[in-house]
Motif scaffolding. Structure first.
Motif, PDB file in Angstrom:
ATOM      1  N   PHE A  50      44.269  57.777  19.070  1.00  0.00           N
ATOM      2  CA  PHE A  50      43.003  57.117  19.352  1.00  0.00           C
ATOM      3  C   PHE A  50      42.557  57.410  20.776  1.00  0.00           C
ATOM      4  CE2 PHE A  50      45.050  54.707  16.044  1.00  0.00           C
ATOM      5  CZ  PHE A  50      44.022  54.449  15.154  1.00  0.00           C
ATOM      6  N   PHE A  51      41.247  57.624  20.922  1.00  0.00           N
ATOM      7  CA  PHE A  51      40.617  57.788  22.230  1.00  0.00           C
ATOM      8  C   PHE A  51      39.559  56.697  22.339  1.00  0.00           C
ATOM      9  CE2 PHE A  51      37.080  59.773  24.689  1.00  0.00           C
ATOM     10  CZ  PHE A  51      37.718  59.757  25.921  1.00  0.00           C
ATOM     11  N   ARG A  52      39.574  55.976  23.441  1.00  0.00           N
ATOM     12  CA  ARG A  52      38.647  54.863  23.638  1.00  0.00           C
ATOM     13  C   ARG A  52      37.949  55.047  24.975  1.00  0.00           C
ATOM     14  NH1 ARG A  52      41.805  49.427  23.573  1.00  0.00           N
ATOM     15  NH2 ARG A  52      41.736  49.758  21.348  1.00  0.00           N
ATOM     16  N   TYR A  53      36.636  54.856  24.975  1.00  0.00           N
ATOM     17  CA  TYR A  53      35.895  54.853  26.234  1.00  0.00           C
ATOM     18  C   TYR A  53      34.913  53.697  26.209  1.00  0.00           C
ATOM     19  CZ  TYR A  53      32.551  57.552  23.410  1.00  0.00           C
ATOM     20  OH  TYR A  53      31.718  57.995  22.413  1.00  0.00           O
ATOM     21  N   SER A  54      34.697  53.113  27.378  1.00  0.00           N
ATOM     22  CA  SER A  54      33.781  51.976  27.477  1.00  0.00           C
ATOM     23  C   SER A  54      33.166  51.935  28.871  1.00  0.00           C
ATOM     24  CB  SER A  54      34.510  50.663  27.166  1.00  0.00           C
ATOM     25  OG  SER A  54      35.589  50.464  28.040  1.00  0.00           O
ATOM     26  N   PHE A  55      32.035  51.246  28.960  1.00  0.00           N
ATOM     27  CA  PHE A  55      31.349  51.077  30.233  1.00  0.00           C
ATOM     28  C   PHE A  55      30.738  49.680  30.257  1.00  0.00           C
ATOM     29  CE2 PHE A  55      28.433  52.908  27.225  1.00  0.00           C
ATOM     30  CZ  PHE A  55      27.273  52.183  27.401  1.00  0.00           C
ATOM     31  N   GLY A  56      30.557  49.143  31.456  1.00  0.00           N
ATOM     32  CA  GLY A  56      29.982  47.812  31.577  1.00  0.00           C
ATOM     33  C   GLY A  56      29.856  47.381  33.016  1.00  0.00           C
ATOM     34  N   ILE A  57      29.769  46.061  33.200  1.00  0.00           N
ATOM     35  CA  ILE A  57      29.614  45.505  34.546  1.00  0.00           C
ATOM     36  C   ILE A  57      30.650  44.408  34.775  1.00  0.00           C
ATOM     37  CG2 ILE A  57      27.156  46.048  34.718  1.00  0.00           C
ATOM     38  CD1 ILE A  57      26.589  43.090  34.141  1.00  0.00           C
ATOM     39  N   GLY A  58      30.950  44.211  36.049  1.00  0.00           N
ATOM     40  CA  GLY A  58      31.845  43.142  36.454  1.00  0.00           C
ATOM     41  C   GLY A  58      31.347  42.528  37.743  1.00  0.00           C
ATOM     42  N   LYS A  59      31.702  41.296  37.966  1.00  0.00           N
ATOM     43  CA  LYS A  59      31.298  40.591  39.187  1.00  0.00           C
ATOM     44  C   LYS A  59      32.545  40.100  39.892  1.00  0.00           C
ATOM     45  CE  LYS A  59      28.658  38.226  42.072  1.00  0.00           C
ATOM     46  NZ  LYS A  59      29.190  38.467  43.385  1.00  0.00           N
ATOM     47  N   GLY A  60      32.777  40.612  41.093  1.00  0.00           N
ATOM     48  CA  GLY A  60      33.957  40.257  41.864  1.00  0.00           C
ATOM     49  C   GLY A  60      33.759  38.988  42.685  1.00  0.00           C
ATOM     50  N   PHE A  61      34.811  38.179  42.732  1.00  0.00           N
ATOM     51  CA  PHE A  61      34.830  36.954  43.538  1.00  0.00           C
ATOM     52  C   PHE A  61      36.049  37.007  44.442  1.00  0.00           C
ATOM     53  CE2 PHE A  61      32.677  35.949  39.569  1.00  0.00           C
ATOM     54  CZ  PHE A  61      31.501  35.379  40.034  1.00  0.00           C
ATOM     55  N   ARG A  62      35.820  36.992  45.746  1.00  0.00           N
ATOM     56  CA  ARG A  62      36.908  37.072  46.728  1.00  0.00           C
ATOM     57  C   ARG A  62      37.594  35.719  46.881  1.00  0.00           C
ATOM     58  NH1 ARG A  62      38.494  41.833  48.471  1.00  0.00           N
ATOM     59  NH2 ARG A  62      36.807  43.315  48.549  1.00  0.00           N
ATOM     60  N   ILE A  63      38.911  35.786  46.847  1.00  0.00           N
ATOM     61  CA  ILE A  63      39.749  34.616  47.133  1.00  0.00           C
ATOM     62  C   ILE A  63      40.583  35.024  48.340  1.00  0.00           C
ATOM     63  CG2 ILE A  63      41.481  33.021  46.222  1.00  0.00           C
ATOM     64  CD1 ILE A  63      38.921  33.116  44.511  1.00  0.00           C
ATOM     65  N   GLY A  64      40.166  34.625  49.504  1.00  0.00           N
ATOM     66  CA  GLY A  64      40.823  35.087  50.726  1.00  0.00           C
ATOM     67  C   GLY A  64      40.360  36.490  51.084  1.00  0.00           C
ATOM     68  N   ARG A  65      41.007  37.072  52.071  1.00  0.00           N
ATOM     69  CA  ARG A  65      40.585  38.394  52.560  1.00  0.00           C
ATOM     70  C   ARG A  65      40.993  39.548  51.662  1.00  0.00           C
ATOM     71  NH1 ARG A  65      39.028  39.577  58.053  1.00  0.00           N
ATOM     72  NH2 ARG A  65      39.884  41.646  57.839  1.00  0.00           N
ATOM     73  N   ILE A  66      42.130  39.433  50.993  1.00  0.00           N
ATOM     74  CA  ILE A  66      42.637  40.613  50.295  1.00  0.00           C
ATOM     75  C   ILE A  66      42.724  40.468  48.776  1.00  0.00           C
ATOM     76  CG2 ILE A  66      43.943  41.391  52.316  1.00  0.00           C
ATOM     77  CD1 ILE A  66      46.485  40.422  50.820  1.00  0.00           C
ATOM     78  N   VAL A  67      42.344  39.331  48.208  1.00  0.00           N
ATOM     79  CA  VAL A  67      42.453  39.117  46.757  1.00  0.00           C
ATOM     80  C   VAL A  67      41.060  38.958  46.156  1.00  0.00           C
ATOM     81  CG1 VAL A  67      43.381  37.636  44.942  1.00  0.00           C
ATOM     82  CG2 VAL A  67      44.708  38.025  47.026  1.00  0.00           C
ATOM     83  N   GLU A  68      40.834  39.642  45.029  1.00  0.00           N
ATOM     84  CA  GLU A  68      39.551  39.553  44.345  1.00  0.00           C
ATOM     85  C   GLU A  68      39.788  39.410  42.841  1.00  0.00           C
ATOM     86  OE1 GLU A  68      35.386  41.814  44.766  1.00  0.00           O
ATOM     87  OE2 GLU A  68      37.022  43.113  44.114  1.00  0.00           O
ATOM     88  N   PHE A  69      39.065  38.473  42.210  1.00  0.00           N
ATOM     89  CA  PHE A  69      39.066  38.314  40.759  1.00  0.00           C
ATOM     90  C   PHE A  69      37.733  38.842  40.243  1.00  0.00           C
ATOM     91  CE2 PHE A  69      42.261  35.217  41.908  1.00  0.00           C
ATOM     92  CZ  PHE A  69      43.207  35.394  40.909  1.00  0.00           C
ATOM     93  N   THR A  70      37.790  39.639  39.176  1.00  0.00           N
ATOM     94  CA  THR A  70      36.582  40.253  38.628  1.00  0.00           C
ATOM     95  C   THR A  70      36.518  40.070  37.118  1.00  0.00           C
ATOM     96  OG1 THR A  70      36.730  41.949  40.354  1.00  0.00           O
ATOM     97  CG2 THR A  70      35.223  42.386  38.532  1.00  0.00           C
TER      98      THR A  70
END
Length: 146
Positions: free
Chosen positions: A37-57
């Motif tokens: 199987f070959f899978r490809y996808s595209f989309g958007i994400g929104k990052g939220f910083r938690i402190g200086r070096i950690v980001e949740f997206t």
């Protein structure tokens, strides 16, 4: 990262590619056989910083998964992918990442036979023909942002 163009900080355009193989019996091939199987996808994400070096997206993507066999030159379906990614900065544009994803195939199975004729397999779903091709997954890696 698109913030410099969209003026929305932490907005990402995302592209994913994936490969996987498995052994399946289908309604048109009753003997179990290996499929790649070959899978490809595209989309958007929104990052939220938690402190200086950690980001949740959190993100949403649309994509296609496809394979082939002796009967069909191409077998494919559409999919939605959603999930959350956590990144820890190593450098300003290099992150160690972990993702939790959920894949959800939908729609008809599209096929192209050996003579390049396209059609759909009416009444057949990706999840029944290729069991365990939907659901959650985990991924770890390195992300380079530009």
């Amino acid at each position: 990262r698109t913030g410099q163009f969209t003026k929305v900080t932490g907005l990402y355009l995302m592209v994913d590619l994936g490969f996987q193989s498995g052994n399946y019996k289908t309604s048109w091939n009753t003997a179990a056989r290996d499929y790649s199987f070959f899978r490809y996808s595209f989309g958007i994400g929104k990052g939220f910083r938690i402190g200086r070096i950690v980001e949740f997206t959190p993100y949403l993507q649309y994509g296609i998964e496809q394979t082939k066999d002796d009967t069909y030159k191409e077998i494919n379906t559409s999919l939605f992918k959603s999930g959350i990614m956590m990144g820890i900065n190593v450098l300003h544009n290099l992150q160690l990442i972990g993702q939790l994803n959920y894949y959800s195939p939908f729609g008809d199975i599209g096929v192209k036979d050996q003579s390049d004729k396209k059609s759909t397999l009416a009444g057949k779903t990706w999840s029944t023909e290729f069991k365990d091709r939907s659901g959650s997954s985990m991924m770890f890696g390195i992300r380079y942002e530009f």
